[in-house]
Design a protein around this motif. Structure first.
Motif, short mmCIF file in Angstrom:
data_model
loop_
_atom_site.label_atom_id
_atom_site.label_comp_id
_atom_site.label_asym_id
_atom_site.label_seq_id
_atom_site.Cartn_x
_atom_site.Cartn_y
_atom_site.Cartn_z
N ASP A 19 7.77 10.10 15.07
CA ASP A 19 7.20 10.90 16.16
C ASP A 19 5.83 10.39 16.61
OD1 ASP A 19 9.22 13.00 16.41
OD2 ASP A 19 8.61 13.55 14.38
N GLY A 49 9.71 16.15 10.40
CA GLY A 49 10.52 16.42 9.20
C GLY A 49 10.50 17.87 8.79
N LEU A 93 0.85 -1.19 0.00
CA LEU A 93 0.00 0.00 0.00
C LEU A 93 0.88 1.24 0.00
CD1 LEU A 93 -2.51 -1.17 2.75
CD2 LEU A 93 -2.92 -1.08 0.27
N THR A 122 1.48 10.68 6.07
CA THR A 122 0.16 10.49 6.67
C THR A 122 0.25 9.84 8.04
OG1 THR A 122 -0.09 8.27 5.75
CG2 THR A 122 -0.83 10.11 4.36
N HIS A 161 15.62 15.12 10.99
CA HIS A 161 14.65 15.71 11.91
C HIS A 161 13.68 14.68 12.49
CE1 HIS A 161 15.41 20.22 11.28
NE2 HIS A 161 16.50 19.52 11.20
N LEU A 215 8.07 4.68 2.28
CA LEU A 215 8.13 3.57 1.34
C LEU A 215 9.00 3.88 0.11
CD1 LEU A 215 7.24 0.75 0.51
CD2 LEU A 215 5.09 1.73 -0.36
N TYR A 269 0.09 15.04 7.91
CA TYR A 269 0.53 15.85 9.05
C TYR A 269 0.01 17.27 8.90
CZ TYR A 269 3.92 12.07 9.85
OH TYR A 269 4.51 10.86 10.08
N ALA A 275 0.92 5.19 0.83
CA ALA A 275 0.22 6.34 1.43
C ALA A 275 0.96 7.60 0.98
CB ALA A 275 0.17 6.20 2.94
N GLY A 276 1.63 8.30 1.88
CA GLY A 276 2.37 9.50 1.48
C GLY A 276 3.65 9.17 0.74
N GLY A 277 4.09 7.95 0.89
CA GLY A 277 5.28 7.50 0.16
C GLY A 277 6.59 7.96 0.77
N HIS A 278 6.53 8.68 1.86
CA HIS A 278 7.78 9.26 2.37
C HIS A 278 8.62 8.28 3.17
CE1 HIS A 278 7.22 12.94 0.48
NE2 HIS A 278 7.97 13.65 1.28
#
Ligand SMILES: Cc1cc2nc3c(=O)[nH]c(=O)nc-3n(C[C@H](O)[C@H](O)[C@H](O)COP(=O)(O)OP(=O)(O)OC[C@H]3O[C@@H](n4cnc5c(N)ncnc54)[C@H](O)[C@@H]3O)c2cc1C
Lengths: 290, 793
Positions: A125, A103, A30, A112, A193, A37, A79, A32-35
């Protein structure tokens, strides 16, 4: 930084996404935001044959009031959504504020809440906040769905209770009991971060000034986010003053085995930071409690 | 300033000409080049720091879809005529021959081993995974201090050891200085390796024309002409058949001086597959394929008198060159002892510089190149002496300054400082910072158990390279062509190819003022060797100093000829003969003395220059001048910086509260450009002090191998910088300019380091290595104890 070739699907409903997930099984991931994955795919550490993008499923992106007066947040809320939601700012301001510390702006615009919890990065976080705020995670599978208590969710490094055929759809943030203060404090990793160590505290204080409940979530210190149960125990039932905070915070890393030890921080330093940020989070939560 | 000239634009905040283009995405970076039939190549890099290559099987990759060719290192190397050239070979230096790729042995993680060229980037990348390399891992050398020891594995068997050179020398009589001293301070100082990370990673595009044998190479370089020279040699082609283009380059900081393997591979592959080819480094690749900077271990001893006078220094400097020397990388560490006296009058210095090879990616110039390492030594030494003598760091510096009437001043290490007034810069910085108040504030903070530190430095550096001897074979000149066209507009061709500095703006300002034409009428062209015939390039803060002066020299010729043409035009107008002495150029008009309404314009002169019907008999058409200019000496900008930091005792985190930067780069052409250089420079220098460091494990793997692991500062971590300047023109060029590209970086690192040590000094701390990360400071506090309310102060 070019991932291996993959098929891409962009369903517009959870039902379609589940169908695709069933069809492609283990070969699918799946998105989502891909950040989290996409970076590992670009490094070819993850090579799914097929991506199912949840980004066009509008039913997964919402923030509303739940029946119990708490919050219901769609898994695909970013976020940025959370940081700017008047509802979140009113009900759990510390959660909105923490979203603004993740970040940088780009990460906040894409990342997300669902992706963050499902990915379970040891330095993320939101896992700490999820533990402190006692999130309930609502999932869907082709057959049915379930609700997972956060205390049973984080299993191991990058491993959660989610099954491969399951989609995290909604995050429930229970209404805070009267007199509860929440705070999140972290030492940001200067490169990414992410949290080197971050501690979230939700502390409830009764009219008599005695702490009736405390939930402390620690991230960054070990392979998964964990609750600092020793610390919670010391706080509960006490009139929390500086000495109690110190005693409680000093135990915050006590139940963390396998402290992370890497380029960014030694295990010893992380252990120390856990106590420092536990104290800071508790102090700030207390200042908002009662 | 330019003699007798009223300047209008020089010194003013003209907006950067290049910004609209760059901001709206119309920049022409190498990766923007799109050619019909373009193919893409990807580079397989050694995953081992040191390994024999026993065989490479490329068959599966070659059979993979869309792949045009797969070549091994040996196959690429065979297609080269020569190995990489080295310049400025030091006496007694030994070094390995280096070819574009590893053929039989890989000597660092990231060294190219094989290449795939395919019809798409993705196909090329996919095929890399199908190449099978039979590696035999070998013992690894990573520690520069022991690399040359007899018991270490030898990387290049033919050399017998990993020593590149050991150069010892002395000036004056350091032994006597130490014997006469009241005391000696000493420290081991570390200069971690840094990863340059310009905004634009490296890229290259090559096109080859079989019928003519001409090749064009687009490449991210700071110096297209040096690139052409090196690549042409190595490819065995005449220089005039290789065109190198670098129009927009997104930063370099020194890492784009070198000619990299990918340039040669690109031309070879373009010839091989008969298609244009492109390669663009990705960020992760950058970490292991583009040279790093710094990387020294410095043993420093300094002898002092009780009154704070620095009597002498003894330095032993290890430099980690990585697996190979490149261009003049090996010389850079020798700049460190050369600049070690800094702004001080100390005459007795002994030094040893030891350059070694290790199994790491080669090291090269990085903003400051050798001078930051020197400034760090001497500015830490000043604080060590202040600490040892109980004197204020400001007083110790003043005591040792080279006085302002001593210039030009030859240092014991053979540098000739052009001009300076260190007291003036320091006075200004102290005033802006409110130094005395800061010290009072610090006292109060310490009483409160808080950690606050103030760092002060006064530094100088060398730039404006040449003359020729200063660049060791790369050339010390810069070229300029100034052309006035029939419309009176001016085109300037400069050999000093910029990579973000803004010369299209600053050079246009100079020309506009000097010729009296509107700024908008000046076009500055650079970065294409078929348009700009020759040049050296942009490094060592030389561009304005050398390139700017070359333009002034071309302007002189232009003005002479234009005046002669104008005289002819005016004679024709007045139907009379004129004494050419009476025709002058002022405010862009050629007029006759005492007849202000009798004038001709640049457009009229330009038009006549090509029309030619009224030209005097002995005058040829055209209005274009070429000049080559080599400066007679180097320039030495200087600065006084003050930093204020606070330290969180619980976490060790350092926060920078204030930063005052007073810099003297001589004449300022454009304050906005200068401040831009200072802002960026400070960010880099502060990053070096607090965050940046390349970390390797024992296997020679780069652990800090991505931006998630290698910390660089974010803008939000800085206070507003407080900038000011003094102006001490340089006597070695007619502009009076000194160069500002590196000054702030050089100063910022020791300034912040001094501030952090100052914050801890009452606890007995005299030195902490950079980067001063939170954990490192926390550890120092663990051993030295915290600052407590009412405790030591
Ligand atoms: C430069 C950078 C800095 C960052 N800094 C921080 C930081 O300071 N703090 C921090 O906490 N994080 C940080 N992150 C990570 C960021 O928060 C990620 O976005 C987040 O952890 C993952 O969310 P995502 O939406 O991007 O998920 P994705 O990357 O799309 O997915 C992550 C994983 O979760 C799975 N998944 C996603 N959604 C679902 C779902 N609904 N149901 C089931 N599985 C799902 C995916 O299959 C995948 O395995 C940073 C990332 C980057 C690139």
């Amino acid at each position: 930084m070019i991932p291996q070739a993959f098929d891409y699907y962009a369903p517009t409903s959870v039902a379609d996404a589940l169908r695709l997930l069933r069809r492609h099984g283990d070969e699918a991931k799946l998105l989502a935001g891909g950040h989290s994955l996409l970076p590992i795919m670009k490094l070819r550490l993850s090579t799914p044959q097929c991506l199912i993008d949840l980004g066009r499923i509008s039913e997964l992106r919402f923030i509303s009031e739940a029946d119990d007066g708490g919050l219901a947040i769609g898994a695909m809320s970013t976020y940025h959504d959370i940081k700017n939601s008047a509802l979140v700012q009113e009900r759990v301001p510390a959660l909105a504020a923490a979203a603004g510390e993740v970040g940088d702006v780009q990460v906040q615009n894409k990342g997300t809440i669902g992706g963050s919890l499902a990915h379970a990065d040891p330095a993320g976080d939101f896992p700490a906040l999820a533990l402190a705020l006692n999130f309930e995670l609502v999932t869907a599978t082709a057959r049915s769905g379930r609700t997972i208590a956060i205390d049973r969710f984080f299993r191991d490094l990058l491993t959660t209770a989610l099954r491969p055929n399951e989609i995290l759809t909604e995050i429930r943030v229970p209404a805070l009991a009267a007199g509860t203060g929440v705070a999140y404090k972290k030492l940001p990793n200067k490169a990414s971060h992410y949290a080197v160590v971050g501690v979230a505290a939700a502390i409830t204080v009764g009219d008599d000034g005695v702490c009736t409940d405390a939930r402390i979530g620690v991230t960054g210190a070990g392979p998964t986010a964990v609750r600092a149960r020793n610390t919670e125990r010391i706080l509960k039932g006490k009139h929390v003053d500086a000495a109690v905070i110190r005693r409680a915070a000093n135990r915050a890393a006590a139940n963390i085995e396998d402290l992370n030890d890497d380029l960014h921080a030694s295990a010893e330093y992380r252990e120390h930071l856990t106590t420092v940020f536990a104290a800071r989070a508790i102090e700030e939560a207390l200042s908002r409690a009662g | 300033m330019i003699a007798g000239q009223v300047s209008k634009l020089i010194g003013s905040r003209v907006k950067r000409k290049e910004d609209p283009r760059l901001i709206t995405g119309e920049g022409k970076y190498t990766d923007d080049v799109m050619l019909p039939g373009m193919a893409y190549f990807a580079v397989l890099r050694s995953p081992y720091a040191h390994a024999r290559i026993d065989g490479i099987d490329t068959s599966a990759a070659a059979a993979s879809p869309d792949v045009l060719a797969v070549l091994t290192g040996a196959e690429i190397n065979e297609r080269c005529a020569e190995p990489f050239p080295l310049f400025a070979i030091l006496e007694g230096m030994q070094y390995p021959e280096r070819w574009p790729m590893a053929a039989t042995k890989a000597n660092y993680v990231g060294e190219p081993v094989a290449v795939v060229v395919a019809t798409s980037r993705a196909a090329a990348r996919d095929a890399l995974d199908l190449i099978e390399v039979d590696y035999e891992p070998l013992p690894v050398v990573t520690d520069m201090e022991t690399a040359a020891d007899a018991d270490q594995p030898v990387i290049f068997a033919e050399m017998g050891s990993n020593l590149c050179y050991e150069a010892s020398d002395q000036a004056g009589d350091p032994d006597r200085a130490f014997a006469e001293a009241d005391g000696v301070v000493e420290a081991r100082m570390e200069q971690p390796r840094l990863i340059p990370n310009p905004m634009e990673p490296r890229a290259t595009v090559a096109e080859y024309e079989r019928s003519s044998g001409n090749a064009t190479l687009w490449v991210t370089t700071q110096n297209p002409h040096i690139e052409r020279m090196v690549a042409a040699k190595m490819l065995g082609m005449p220089e005039n058949k290789l065109r190198v283009i670098a129009i927009d380059v997104g930063g370099g900081f020194g890492c784009k001086i070198n000619t990299y393997s990918e340039s040669l591979i690109a031309v070879i592959l373009a010839r091989e597959v008969n298609r244009p080819v492109k390669w663009a480094e990705d960020r992760t690749e950058h970490f292991v394929s583009t040279s790093h900077g710094r990387g020294q271990a410095q043993y420093v001893q300094a002898a002092y008198k009780k009154d704070g006078t620095l009597l002498g220094m003894k330095l032993k400097i290890y430099a980690d060159l990585g697996a190979y020397a490149q261009v003049i990388s090996h010389v850079i560490p020798t700049l460190t002892p050369s600049l070690a006296p800094g702004v001080y009058g100390c005459r007795d210095i002994g030094w040893t510089t030891i350059g070694v090879f290790t199994n790491k990616i080669p090291y090269d110039a990085y903003r400051g190149a050798g001078r930051p390492e020197a400034a760090y030594i001497i500015e830490r030494v000043m604080d060590l002496i202040a600490d040892a003598t109980g004197k204020d760091p400001v007083a110790v510096r003043r005591k040792n300054f080279i006085p302002k009437d001593a210039f030009p001043y030859e240092t014991p290490t053979g540098m000739v400082y052009d001009s300076a007034d260190y007291d003036a810069a320091l006075d200004k910085a102290l005033e802006i910072a409110g130094y005395d108040d800061l010290r009072a504030e610090q006292k109060a903070a310490r009483k409160d158990g808080k950690l606050m530190g103030i760092g002060v430095t006064v530094t100088t550096e060398v730039c404006g390279f040449g003359p020729a001897a200063s660049t060791g074979g790369l050339g010390g000149f810069e070229s300029a062509t100034v052309r006035v066209d029939p419309m009176g507009k001016v085109t300037v061709l400069t050999g000093a190819s910029p990579h973000g500095q803004g010369e299209e703006t600053s050079f246009a300002q100079i020309v506009a003022d000097d010729l009296g034409v509107p700024f908008e009428d000046v076009e500055v062209i650079h970065g294409d060797t078929s348009i700009v015939a020759r040049g050296v390039g942009t490094f060592g803060s030389r561009t304005l100093v050398v390139g700017g002066t070359a333009i002034l020299k071309a302007n002189e010729q232009i003005k002479d000829k234009a005046t002669r043409i104008a005289t002819a035009l005016l004679e024709n107008k007045l139907e009379d003969t004129l004494d050419p002495q009476l025709v002058t150029l002022e405010d862009g008009l050629f007029s006759v003395q005492d007849m202000p309404d009798q004038y001709v314009t640049w457009a009229e002169v330009g038009s006549e220059a090509y029309d030619g019907q009224l030209l005097p008999e002995d005058e040829q058409p055209g209005l274009e001048a070429v000049s080559f200019w080599e400066p007679p000496g180097l320039t030495f900008p200087f600065s006084a910086h003050i930093a204020v930091v606070e330290i969180d005792q619980d976490t060790g985190e350092v926060s920078l509260k204030r930063y005052v930067s007073v810099d003297d780069c001589g004449t300022v052409i454009n304050p906005t450009l200068v401040e831009g250089q200072i802002h960026g420079g400070l960010a880099q220098g502060i990053g070096q002090a607090l965050l940046e460091q390349a970390v390797w494990d024992e296997e020679g793997q780069l652990v800090s191998g991505s931006l998630m692991d290698y910390a660089m500062p974010f803008a939000q971590e800085f206070p507003m910088f407080e900038l000011d300047r003094t102006v001490t023109p340089s006597p070695v060029n007619p502009l009076g300019a000194k160069g500002i590209g590196e000054m702030a970086t050089i100063s910022a690192t020791p300034t912040v380091a001094n501030a952090v040590v100052d914050a801890l000094s009452h606890l007995g701390v005299t030195h902490v290595d950079i980067p001063m990360t939170a954990e490192r400071i926390w550890r120092v506090l663990q051993t030295h104890g915290r600052s407590r309310r009412g405790g030591r102060s």
